[in-house]
Structure formats: structure tokens, C-alpha cells
Design a protein around this motif. Structure first.
Motif, PDB file in Angstrom:
ATOM      1  N   MET A  34       0.849  -1.174   0.000  1.00 21.12           N
ATOM      2  CA  MET A  34       0.000   0.000   0.000  1.00 21.12           C
ATOM      3  C   MET A  34       0.895   1.238   0.000  1.00 21.12           C
ATOM      4  O   MET A  34       1.753   1.383   0.862  1.00 21.12           O
ATOM      5  CB  MET A  34      -0.908  -0.034   1.225  1.00 21.12           C
ATOM      6  CG  MET A  34      -1.878   1.116   1.276  1.00 21.12           C
ATOM      7  SD  MET A  34      -3.032   1.042   2.656  1.00 21.12           S
ATOM      8  CE  MET A  34      -4.350   0.102   1.946  1.00 21.12           C
ATOM      9  N   THR A  35       0.698   2.120  -0.936  1.00 24.86           N
ATOM     10  CA  THR A  35       1.520   3.325  -1.031  1.00 24.86           C
ATOM     11  C   THR A  35       0.996   4.403  -0.084  1.00 24.86           C
ATOM     12  O   THR A  35      -0.095   4.293   0.475  1.00 24.86           O
ATOM     13  CB  THR A  35       1.501   3.879  -2.473  1.00 24.86           C
ATOM     14  OG1 THR A  35       0.185   4.344  -2.764  1.00 24.86           O
ATOM     15  CG2 THR A  35       1.935   2.821  -3.470  1.00 24.86           C
ATOM     16  N   ALA A  36       1.778   5.443   0.063  1.00 25.98           N
ATOM     17  CA  ALA A  36       1.375   6.551   0.931  1.00 25.98           C
ATOM     18  C   ALA A  36       0.109   7.217   0.408  1.00 25.98           C
ATOM     19  O   ALA A  36      -0.755   7.640   1.186  1.00 25.98           O
ATOM     20  CB  ALA A  36       2.515   7.561   1.032  1.00 25.98           C
ATOM     21  N   TRP A  37      -0.017   7.316  -0.906  1.00 27.93           N
ATOM     22  CA  TRP A  37      -1.217   7.933  -1.474  1.00 27.93           C
ATOM     23  C   TRP A  37      -2.458   7.105  -1.189  1.00 27.93           C
ATOM     24  O   TRP A  37      -3.546   7.651  -0.964  1.00 27.93           O
ATOM     25  CB  TRP A  37      -1.055   8.150  -2.979  1.00 27.93           C
ATOM     26  CG  TRP A  37      -0.222   9.349  -3.265  1.00 27.93           C
ATOM     27  CD1 TRP A  37       1.047   9.368  -3.769  1.00 27.93           C
ATOM     28  CD2 TRP A  37      -0.576  10.708  -3.016  1.00 27.93           C
ATOM     29  NE1 TRP A  37       1.502  10.654  -3.855  1.00 27.93           N
ATOM     30  CE2 TRP A  37       0.516  11.508  -3.396  1.00 27.93           C
ATOM     31  CE3 TRP A  37      -1.694  11.333  -2.501  1.00 27.93           C
ATOM     32  CZ2 TRP A  37       0.508  12.880  -3.284  1.00 27.93           C
ATOM     33  CZ3 TRP A  37      -1.697  12.712  -2.392  1.00 27.93           C
ATOM     34  CH2 TRP A  37      -0.606  13.475  -2.779  1.00 27.93           C
ATOM     35  N   ASN A  38      -2.323   5.792  -1.193  1.00 28.49           N
ATOM     36  CA  ASN A  38      -3.464   4.946  -0.845  1.00 28.49           C
ATOM     37  C   ASN A  38      -3.896   5.173   0.602  1.00 28.49           C
ATOM     38  O   ASN A  38      -5.087   5.225   0.903  1.00 28.49           O
ATOM     39  CB  ASN A  38      -3.136   3.472  -1.066  1.00 28.49           C
ATOM     40  CG  ASN A  38      -3.000   3.120  -2.528  1.00 28.49           C
ATOM     41  OD1 ASN A  38      -3.504   3.834  -3.400  1.00 28.49           O
ATOM     42  ND2 ASN A  38      -2.323   2.032  -2.810  1.00 28.49           N
ATOM     43  N   VAL A  39      -2.931   5.329   1.481  1.00 30.30           N
ATOM     44  CA  VAL A  39      -3.239   5.588   2.885  1.00 30.30           C
ATOM     45  C   VAL A  39      -3.936   6.936   3.033  1.00 30.30           C
ATOM     46  O   VAL A  39      -4.920   7.070   3.768  1.00 30.30           O
ATOM     47  CB  VAL A  39      -1.955   5.533   3.743  1.00 30.30           C
ATOM     48  CG1 VAL A  39      -2.226   5.969   5.173  1.00 30.30           C
ATOM     49  CG2 VAL A  39      -1.359   4.137   3.719  1.00 30.30           C
ATOM     50  N   VAL A  40      -3.433   7.951   2.328  1.00 31.43           N
ATOM     51  CA  VAL A  40      -4.048   9.284   2.386  1.00 31.43           C
ATOM     52  C   VAL A  40      -5.484   9.229   1.866  1.00 31.43           C
ATOM     53  O   VAL A  40      -6.398   9.799   2.474  1.00 31.43           O
ATOM     54  CB  VAL A  40      -3.208  10.308   1.592  1.00 31.43           C
ATOM     55  CG1 VAL A  40      -3.957  11.611   1.410  1.00 31.43           C
ATOM     56  CG2 VAL A  40      -1.881  10.546   2.286  1.00 31.43           C
ATOM     57  N   LEU A  41      -5.705   8.562   0.750  1.00 38.71           N
ATOM     58  CA  LEU A  41      -7.055   8.460   0.200  1.00 38.71           C
ATOM     59  C   LEU A  41      -7.981   7.689   1.131  1.00 38.71           C
ATOM     60  O   LEU A  41      -9.133   8.095   1.346  1.00 38.71           O
ATOM     61  CB  LEU A  41      -7.012   7.801  -1.178  1.00 38.71           C
ATOM     62  CG  LEU A  41      -6.412   8.655  -2.293  1.00 38.71           C
ATOM     63  CD1 LEU A  41      -6.283   7.837  -3.571  1.00 38.71           C
ATOM     64  CD2 LEU A  41      -7.259   9.882  -2.534  1.00 38.71           C
ATOM     65  N   LEU A  42      -7.511   6.597   1.706  1.00 43.90           N
ATOM     66  CA  LEU A  42      -8.325   5.817   2.633  1.00 43.90           C
ATOM     67  C   LEU A  42      -8.671   6.638   3.873  1.00 43.90           C
ATOM     68  O   LEU A  42      -9.827   6.633   4.327  1.00 43.90           O
ATOM     69  CB  LEU A  42      -7.591   4.528   3.027  1.00 43.90           C
ATOM     70  CG  LEU A  42      -8.327   3.610   3.979  1.00 43.90           C
ATOM     71  CD1 LEU A  42      -9.625   3.113   3.343  1.00 43.90           C
ATOM     72  CD2 LEU A  42      -7.446   2.441   4.360  1.00 43.90           C
ATOM     73  N   ALA A  43      -7.691   7.335   4.410  1.00 49.67           N
ATOM     74  CA  ALA A  43      -7.943   8.172   5.585  1.00 49.67           C
ATOM     75  C   ALA A  43      -8.939   9.282   5.249  1.00 49.67           C
ATOM     76  O   ALA A  43      -9.820   9.600   6.052  1.00 49.67           O
ATOM     77  CB  ALA A  43      -6.634   8.767   6.098  1.00 49.67           C
TER      78      ALA A  43
END
Length: 106
Positions: free
Chosen positions: A1-10
Motif C-alpha cells: 500500500m503506497t502513501a497515497w493509498n493511505v491518504v485516500l483511505l484516511a
């Protein structure tokens, strides 16, 4: 999971939480206990943010004490005696600046 995926999920989770807040009935929020909890929670979160930013580790050390800590103490003292907010901010800034100028807590 990339950082952008984490940002979008959050972001999606925060939006869902915000929408869920609109579904709470107004009569429930008008009671004294939830209103008091909301007020105290805001103060507690802001205090935690200030302390975290003031006493944060750097250079591999878990806790770092610098000029911000005495400045925060001066601000707390002035707030306790009900000084105007602009005086509190200016006094804390002057304390931090003088300590850094003298090289004591750079």
C-alpha cells in the motif's frame, strides 16, 4: 500500500465520520453532557498538540527540550493571570527569541 493509498483511505474515513455526525439527532447533542464533552475534548486535543510540538524528539532523542518549553511556561502563566492573548503570544515569542539569542536552549 503506497502513501497515497493511505491518504485516500484516511480521507474517505474522515468524510464518512463527518457524514455520520450529521445523522446524530440534534436533541441528543443539546443535552449538557455531550456539549461539555465536546468542549473539553477540543481543549484536550489542542493541549496535546501544543505539548507534542513543544517537546518532540529530534536527532534520535525521544524528548527534546529547547526554547519552546520556557516560552510555553510563560504563556501558561500569563493565561492563568488572564492577560490579553496578544500579550501572551508576544511574551512567549520574546522569551523563546532571547533564549535562542543567548544560545541557552537553541
Amino acid at each position: 500500500m503506497t502513501a497515497w493509498n493511505v491518504v485516500l483511505l484516511a480521507s474517505i474515513l474522515v468524510l464518512a465520520l463527518k457524514i455520520a455526525g450529521y445523522l446524530v439527532p440534534a436533541r441528543l447533542l443539546e443535552k449538557p453532557t455531550p456539549a461539555r464533552v465536546a468542549t473539553l475534548l477540543t481543549v484536550a486535543l489542542l493541549s496535546a498538540l501544543v505539548v507534542t510540538q513543544t517537546i518532540q524528539g529530534n536527532g534520535g532523542h525521544p524528548v527534546s527540550i529547547d526554547a519552546r518549553l520556557p516560552a510555553l511556561g510563560v504563556a501558561a502563566l500569563l493565561l492563568a493571570v488572564r492577560a490579553p492573548f496578544i500579550v501572551v503570544v508576544l511574551a512567549a515569542a520574546v522569551v523563546a527569541a532571547v533564549l535562542r539569542l543567548l544560545g541557552w536552549m537553541a
